[in-house]
Design a protein around this motif. Structure first.
Motif, PDB file in Angstrom:
ATOM      1  N   PHE A  13       0.820  -1.212   0.000  1.00  0.00           N
ATOM      2  CA  PHE A  13       0.000   0.000   0.000  1.00  0.00           C
ATOM      3  C   PHE A  13       0.854   1.262   0.000  1.00  0.00           C
ATOM      4  O   PHE A  13       0.540   2.246  -0.670  1.00  0.00           O
ATOM      5  CB  PHE A  13      -0.910  -0.022   1.243  1.00  0.00           C
ATOM      6  CG  PHE A  13      -1.681   1.262   1.431  1.00  0.00           C
ATOM      7  CD1 PHE A  13      -2.800   1.530   0.649  1.00  0.00           C
ATOM      8  CD2 PHE A  13      -1.271   2.200   2.384  1.00  0.00           C
ATOM      9  CE1 PHE A  13      -3.508   2.716   0.820  1.00  0.00           C
ATOM     10  CE2 PHE A  13      -1.967   3.378   2.550  1.00  0.00           C
ATOM     11  CZ  PHE A  13      -3.093   3.638   1.772  1.00  0.00           C
ATOM     12  N   LEU A  14       1.960   1.243   0.792  1.00  0.00           N
ATOM     13  CA  LEU A  14       2.776   2.440   0.950  1.00  0.00           C
ATOM     14  C   LEU A  14       3.663   2.724  -0.254  1.00  0.00           C
ATOM     15  O   LEU A  14       3.980   3.884  -0.530  1.00  0.00           O
ATOM     16  CB  LEU A  14       3.661   2.301   2.202  1.00  0.00           C
ATOM     17  CG  LEU A  14       2.950   2.455   3.546  1.00  0.00           C
ATOM     18  CD1 LEU A  14       3.910   2.129   4.677  1.00  0.00           C
ATOM     19  CD2 LEU A  14       2.421   3.886   3.699  1.00  0.00           C
ATOM     20  N   PRO A  16       3.269   2.685  -3.642  1.00  0.00           N
ATOM     21  CA  PRO A  16       2.766   3.659  -4.626  1.00  0.00           C
ATOM     22  C   PRO A  16       2.691   5.077  -4.047  1.00  0.00           C
ATOM     23  O   PRO A  16       2.960   6.050  -4.749  1.00  0.00           O
ATOM     24  CB  PRO A  16       1.365   3.134  -4.977  1.00  0.00           C
ATOM     25  CG  PRO A  16       1.399   1.692  -4.632  1.00  0.00           C
ATOM     26  CD  PRO A  16       2.302   1.593  -3.442  1.00  0.00           C
ATOM     27  N   LEU A  17       2.322   5.177  -2.755  1.00  0.00           N
ATOM     28  CA  LEU A  17       2.236   6.483  -2.115  1.00  0.00           C
ATOM     29  C   LEU A  17       3.608   7.155  -2.045  1.00  0.00           C
ATOM     30  O   LEU A  17       3.764   8.340  -2.358  1.00  0.00           O
ATOM     31  CB  LEU A  17       1.636   6.344  -0.714  1.00  0.00           C
ATOM     32  CG  LEU A  17       1.504   7.649   0.093  1.00  0.00           C
ATOM     33  CD1 LEU A  17       0.559   8.614  -0.615  1.00  0.00           C
ATOM     34  CD2 LEU A  17       0.996   7.347   1.506  1.00  0.00           C
ATOM     35  N   LEU A  18       4.631   6.353  -1.666  1.00  0.00           N
ATOM     36  CA  LEU A  18       5.989   6.900  -1.594  1.00  0.00           C
ATOM     37  C   LEU A  18       6.503   7.311  -2.970  1.00  0.00           C
ATOM     38  O   LEU A  18       7.170   8.350  -3.115  1.00  0.00           O
ATOM     39  CB  LEU A  18       6.932   5.862  -0.971  1.00  0.00           C
ATOM     40  CG  LEU A  18       6.721   5.582   0.513  1.00  0.00           C
ATOM     41  CD1 LEU A  18       7.588   4.393   0.957  1.00  0.00           C
ATOM     42  CD2 LEU A  18       7.066   6.818   1.347  1.00  0.00           C
ATOM     43  N   TRP A  20       4.633   8.312  -5.459  1.00  0.00           N
ATOM     44  CA  TRP A  20       3.918   9.543  -5.814  1.00  0.00           C
ATOM     45  C   TRP A  20       4.537  10.745  -5.106  1.00  0.00           C
ATOM     46  O   TRP A  20       4.749  11.797  -5.722  1.00  0.00           O
ATOM     47  CB  TRP A  20       2.443   9.402  -5.435  1.00  0.00           C
ATOM     48  CG  TRP A  20       1.628  10.624  -5.786  1.00  0.00           C
ATOM     49  CD1 TRP A  20       1.102  10.954  -6.986  1.00  0.00           C
ATOM     50  CD2 TRP A  20       1.278  11.675  -4.880  1.00  0.00           C
ATOM     51  NE1 TRP A  20       0.432  12.156  -6.914  1.00  0.00           N
ATOM     52  CE2 TRP A  20       0.522  12.620  -5.635  1.00  0.00           C
ATOM     53  CE3 TRP A  20       1.511  11.925  -3.527  1.00  0.00           C
ATOM     54  CZ2 TRP A  20       0.007  13.792  -5.059  1.00  0.00           C
ATOM     55  CZ3 TRP A  20       1.007  13.087  -2.960  1.00  0.00           C
ATOM     56  CH2 TRP A  20       0.260  14.007  -3.718  1.00  0.00           C
ATOM     57  N   VAL A  21       4.857  10.591  -3.820  1.00  0.00           N
ATOM     58  CA  VAL A  21       5.491  11.682  -3.057  1.00  0.00           C
ATOM     59  C   VAL A  21       6.836  12.040  -3.677  1.00  0.00           C
ATOM     60  O   VAL A  21       7.173  13.225  -3.838  1.00  0.00           O
ATOM     61  CB  VAL A  21       5.657  11.281  -1.579  1.00  0.00           C
ATOM     62  CG1 VAL A  21       6.527  12.290  -0.836  1.00  0.00           C
ATOM     63  CG2 VAL A  21       4.301  11.163  -0.898  1.00  0.00           C
TER      64      VAL A  21
END
Length: 520
Positions: A13-14, A16-18, A20-21
């Motif tokens: 989960f994390l 893709p978020l990382l 994107w950031v």
């Protein structure tokens, strides 16, 4: 085991978020600061980069200040139209840096370098990628690159040949006659004169011309498209003046929803027009030769496809995008040229009189024809001078997609090059001490002899990407002006007119253009 699965799930989960950031941080900070240093090391400086916004806030504040009040009746409009660019050049020089959000933009005022960029001499200067939030307005030929651009240009060229435009002159006349008849009705209701906002009327005129010449319909049938495209242009400008970061176009904001809704509506309306035309051409192949742009485009596309093996070079979606461009660019450019010409000739009645004398000598009260329009020397000089002082687009922008050396400077990929049309058109070193004055006589020997450098004048662009519709626009403008000069003894600025040029993608009048017409 459960802990391991939970940890794995969290990591999945994390990740893709990382990513994107990281992409956002790279786009809004690391990349701009790296490019700023590379340019600064070579002597190109300007206002420093500010996180996310760059110089957008400063630009917005300067524009608000400039647009808060009209200017005097001067043709030196640069400080009002492009205040940030004007201030940057004054402070940092003729090759300086400004920031459009996270995008570095180098201002270039050397005509020799501009010639190299616009001629695409090295093949490495492209139009900047469109912000996804502005892309829905129109793409088409003006935004394509490489082989796709070459194919579309080749297909569209036949529709804009001078011989084809000559065949469209009767449509120009019909549309102009309807506008002048409305003015005559207003005149008859008054006492030999009337006030009109020519900006609004010229938008209707050029919209009607595009409908007739491109689609064979009248303006009223095309009005929904014009209204929707106008609203889309306002939304596109709003996006252009705001910072952009990846994924912004997917947020379900009110503006984003309306952009997509307009795009669907315009696409559906144009799809119906194109399919109706294709069906008519299948029933009667001769219909494609009836001097309308869409028919000529479809015919040219068919020939190109047959030579290439059968598959269509331009898809239905491609044709729709070109139609959107017809509507927006075809209407906008000519209405702007006509508006500023009426304003300027009202300021300079001596040139208005000279133009009227030429028209009456050539046509009398007869219907202007294509051969006569081509021989209007004084009017041509006037139109060129108006285009010099009030070009439809105040600045052209190109970008580097690979490292390029130009004028002794190495430009890294990802840098925009700003070519300020308006600034070059007002350069006293190129045009003389009267550069800020209206003097059509400078074009008496033609465009090539008007300035000290042949790239000093490029209102329709320059090089291989020069505007394909320039002859269309000039012929339409000559027809409209000839008929106005024939029908009215003189025209002047209304006391309610405020001289307030402003850029809204194109160079418009902020408060309209109120002109008083006097009957012959």
């Amino acid at each position: 085991m459960a802990f391991s699965l939970a940890a794995t799930g969290s990591a999945i989960f994390l990740l893709p978020l990382l990513l994107w950031v990281f992409r956002v941080l790279y786009s809004v900070w690391w990349k701009p600061k790296r490019l700023e240093k590379l340019l600064k090391d070579q002597g190109i400086v300007g206002p420093r980069y500010k996180l996310l916004y760059g110089n957008l806030k400063e630009n917005a504040a300067l524009n608000r200040e400039a647009q808060s009040k009209p200017m005097g009746f001067s043709h030196n409009i640069i400080p009002r139209v492009s205040p940030l660019l004007h201030r940057t050049v004054e402070k940092y020089g003729n090759m300086s840096l400004m920031w459009i959000g996270t995008q570095p933009r180098v201002i270039i005022l050397d005509p020799e370098i501009i010639k190299d960029v616009l001629s695409n001499k090295f093949g490495h200067f492209e139009k900047p990628s469109l912000n996804p939030l502005t892309k829905l307005l129109a793409t088409g030929l003006s935004d394509y690159e490489g082989e796709k651009w070459a194919k579309h240009r080749r297909i569209l060229n036949p529709a804009f040949h001078l011989e084809q435009i000559k065949g469209m002159v009767p449509a120009f006349y019909t549309s102009c006659m309807e506008m002048i008849s409305r003015w005559d009705d207003m005149m008859n209701a008054g006492e030999g004169s009337c006030e009109v906002d020519v900006w609004a009327d010229f938008q209707n005129l050029t919209g009607d011309v595009i409908s007739r010449t491109a689609f064979g319909s009248n303006y009223h049938e095309g009005r929904p498209i014009f209204k929707l495209q106008s609203e889309q242009a306002d939304l596109a400008l709003k996006a252009f003046l705001s910072p952009y970061f990846p994924g912004l176009q997917y947020l379900p904001t009110k503006d984003n929803r309306r952009r997509r809704e307009i795009h669907k509506l315009v696409t559906a309306l144009l799809k119906a027009i194109v399919e109706k035309k294709e069906k008519a051409m299948k029933l009667d192949p001769e219909i494609s030769s009836q001097n309308d742009l869409l028919g000529l485009l479809l015919e040219s596309n068919l020939k190109e496809s047959q030579q290439g093996g059968g598959s269509k070079v331009m898809t239905l979606e491609d044709v729709i995008e070109e139609c959107k461009l017809f509507y927006f660019a075809g209407q906008e450019t000519t209405s702007i040229l006509l508006t500023w010409t009426m304003v300027v000739l009202s300021m300079h009645p001596e040139w208005q009189n000279r133009a009227r004398e030429e028209v009456l000598k050539l046509f009398g009260k007869n219907k202007p024809d294509s051969d006569g329009l081509a021989h209007l020397k004084i009017m041509t000089m006037i139109l060129y001078e108006v285009l010099r002082l009030y070009p439809p687009v105040a600045i052209l922008v190109r970008s580097t997609y690979k490292e390029m050396k130009l004028g002794g400077i190495t430009f890294p990929p990802g840098v925009e090059l700003a070519l300020p049309t308006l600034s070059l058109h007002n350069d006293k070193e190129l045009w003389g001490e009267d550069a800020e004055e209206f003097n059509p006589q400078r074009f008496a020997g033609g465009v090539s002899k008007a300035a000290k450098h042949h790239t000093a004048f490029f209102p329709f662009g320059w090089g291989p990407r020069i505007c394909i519709g320039q002859n269309f626009a000039l012929t339409e403008a000559k027809m409209a002006l000839s008929m106005i000069l024939q029908q009215f003894s003189w025209f002047e600025l209304s006391p309610s007119y405020a001289h307030a040029p402003v850029t809204v993608f194109t160079l418009r009048t902020q408060h309209g253009a109120q002109i008083i017409l006097h009957k012959l």
